[in-house]
Design a protein around this motif. Sequence first.
Motif, PDB file in Angstrom:
ATOM      1  N   GLN A  27      -1.263  -1.834  10.233  1.00 54.52           N
ATOM      2  CA  GLN A  27      -2.081  -0.780   9.582  1.00 54.52           C
ATOM      3  C   GLN A  27      -3.215  -1.246   8.663  1.00 54.52           C
ATOM      4  O   GLN A  27      -3.813  -0.299   8.174  1.00 54.52           O
ATOM      5  N   HIS A  28      -3.769  -2.678   8.432  1.00 54.47           N
ATOM      6  CA  HIS A  28      -4.313  -2.999   7.643  1.00 54.47           C
ATOM      7  C   HIS A  28      -5.635  -3.994   8.366  1.00 54.47           C
ATOM      8  O   HIS A  28      -5.418  -4.428   9.441  1.00 54.47           O
ATOM      9  N   TYR A  30      -8.952  -6.830   7.249  1.00 53.07           N
ATOM     10  CA  TYR A  30      -9.557  -7.808   6.425  1.00 53.07           C
ATOM     11  C   TYR A  30     -10.790  -8.104   6.716  1.00 53.07           C
ATOM     12  O   TYR A  30     -11.297  -8.189   7.860  1.00 53.07           O
ATOM     13  N   THR A  42      -9.857  -6.134   1.545  1.00 55.72           N
ATOM     14  CA  THR A  42      -8.611  -5.985   2.654  1.00 55.72           C
ATOM     15  C   THR A  42      -8.020  -4.723   1.975  1.00 55.72           C
ATOM     16  O   THR A  42      -8.028  -4.346   0.820  1.00 55.72           O
ATOM     17  N   THR A  43      -7.540  -3.910   2.892  1.00 55.76           N
ATOM     18  CA  THR A  43      -6.741  -2.718   2.418  1.00 55.76           C
ATOM     19  C   THR A  43      -5.414  -3.000   1.919  1.00 55.76           C
ATOM     20  O   THR A  43      -4.789  -2.338   1.399  1.00 55.76           O
ATOM     21  N   THR A  44      -5.035  -4.196   2.209  1.00 58.18           N
ATOM     22  CA  THR A  44      -3.640  -4.734   1.204  1.00 58.18           C
ATOM     23  C   THR A  44      -3.749  -4.727  -0.039  1.00 58.18           C
ATOM     24  O   THR A  44      -2.781  -4.538  -0.907  1.00 58.18           O
ATOM     25  N   ARG A  51      -1.899   2.562   0.021  1.00 55.02           N
ATOM     26  CA  ARG A  51      -1.258   1.713   1.056  1.00 55.02           C
ATOM     27  C   ARG A  51      -0.080   2.488   1.525  1.00 55.02           C
ATOM     28  O   ARG A  51       0.268   2.443   2.613  1.00 55.02           O
ATOM     29  N   LEU A  54      -1.578   4.488   4.267  1.00 54.30           N
ATOM     30  CA  LEU A  54      -1.839   3.876   5.526  1.00 54.30           C
ATOM     31  C   LEU A  54      -0.467   3.348   6.195  1.00 54.30           C
ATOM     32  O   LEU A  54      -0.607   3.338   7.302  1.00 54.30           O
ATOM     33  N   ASN A  55       0.503   3.117   5.498  1.00 52.07           N
ATOM     34  CA  ASN A  55       1.987   2.736   6.290  1.00 52.07           C
ATOM     35  C   ASN A  55       2.271   3.989   6.827  1.00 52.07           C
ATOM     36  O   ASN A  55       2.876   3.506   7.918  1.00 52.07           O
ATOM     37  N   VAL A 478       0.168 -10.086   7.670  1.00 59.18           N
ATOM     38  CA  VAL A 478       0.715  -8.753   6.944  1.00 59.18           C
ATOM     39  C   VAL A 478       2.221  -8.746   7.376  1.00 59.18           C
ATOM     40  O   VAL A 478       2.608  -8.791   8.552  1.00 59.18           O
TER      41      VAL A 478
END
Length: 612
Positions: A27-28, A30, A42-44, A51, A54-55, A478
């Motif tokens: 779901q992420h 970079y 990065t979305t992490t 977050r 997104l999860n 991830v």
Amino acid sequence: MQQTTMPHFPYTRLVFGDEQVLVVSGQHFYVLNVQTGETIFTTTALDDEAREKLNKTGPIRCAAVDTTFTHVITTGDDKKLKVWQVKDALKLLSERELPKKPTEIGFTRDGQTIVVSDKFGDVFSYPLHSDPTPAPSTSQAGASKRGSLTSHENPSNGTLILGHASMLTTYLLTPDEQYILTADRDEHIRVSWFPKGYVIERYCLGHEKFVSALHIPSFNPSVLVSGGGDPMLKIWDWMSGKLLSEVSVFDAVEPRIKVKAPKSRRGWSNEDGDADEGAAEAKAKGKGKGRRKGKGKKGAEDVREESADVEPQRDASHEQSEAPAESGGDVPMAEGDAASATAEDKAQATSGSPDDFQLVFVIHRIQTADRGERGRFIVFNAVGADAIFYAPFPAEGEKLAASVVKAVELGKPVVDFTVTRDGRIWALLDAQWDNASEAESTESAPSVRVLSWQDATLSASSDVGTPLLTSLNTKCLVPASAAELKTLDLYSALSSLPKNVDPEHDPLIRDTLSEAAAASIDGGAEGRQLTQRELGRLKKKKALLAKIQAQEQQKQASREGTAEGEADREVKRARSESASEQVAGGDAPAAGESEANVAGEPETRDVEMKES
């Protein structure tokens, strides 16, 4: 290159720019520096709340970036089109609801328009920046009752470009963006004007199975290369619709296919290996979930259900049949079971009979490489195959045999690949595939491999150690749980693309029925009041859901009755054979028993007639 690692998402998309590269994992995503491999965004790294949101949306299914690497667009199983800013700072600019699950998304050349194809067979365009004007409501007086049940409204004011009568698998814009080429599950390739897609310029007809991959070579923009479920790649003059040449590929690819699809579930007929999309459906909204006007095939416009998730099996045994070996994988399970998937569940899948699985051939991606004087080549991969394949680009009128197709074996199923300007091929691998049945994985193969050319030969490079490759194989992984890997469902195309006569195997049918089953007549999403159109469409779907369930119960009862009848016939046949053996062996009838009774009922009738 091997490293100690925890279970992680494989990369599903890699897009190169001049100075940056976009990579998608779960779901992420970079954004990395091409030269140094350092993470730019990065979305992490978002805050905990972002977050967590997104999860909950599930893995990214489609992603694209504009040519200037200013904006990234992503979509997932929640059917939300997200627009991200990746210039100067990472920021979610907008989030729009799509009418159906997308199959392909992309930008126009100027980066101001987003084009989305979906599983309902439509292509919509959206402006880069969302329009705050709400979608028009049809609950006003004078609204057509028929329109409330048949129209395919767009909840985000998208502009309809064109529509197919079947699930649309992919699309391409021509280099001059004057035409859009679309492919569907019913063997069609259509050439339409863009953006006036209602003007059909040409069809490229000749495929006998679904079409899943399209490519226009940069060195010859008037040519189209297509592939799908047919055993060959086809090369077209797409403007005239003329078939120029073919490359037979199946015999070269088949030995390298390591992942198979389940044959059937719940006793359903499954001659083509069709199954469902393989991802959990988001909670149904009240709008944008309707029937399509003018769809020709019975069932495709009436019922849509996501009755059960079926993930292609990964067989751990070595070659026990004509099909290639496979490693341990997941047991087909219903959608509700996906969240509870564990490594133990996956280990149990290896005990399944090889007869429960079948080999399905699906071309995933097609690219080309221009090697100048050394030749031009078609490069492609197949879903579930552990190699990158390449063949010479055929001349007009030429039909190349499978013997000219070469494979670069990589040991793991290839999820996707990208050809860069320097001719290198970056292959994304399902690196943990053969460890799926292990509770813990301590050694993992690289998630990314680089292939290089030596004259006219492609091979996996062992001496490529660029900072970018190192980052992709170490820093950008991830972590993922067993349930998350189950939801990812990398090989769903093996089940969803082949057609099946049973409407419950159609992913579009399951979508609509799942929406009907999840929605409430009293209110839509978040308890809001449904409009007249939404209420009418929902009631229609509810009725269709009840009809399908009744049909399935009848089928089940019929199967049970047939099984009982066959069992009775087997018993009678065994008795008859036993009596015949006694007579043939000279056995005397038991005391008080006539010969007629030993031989059977017809003899008894003859005796009775003689006595009378």
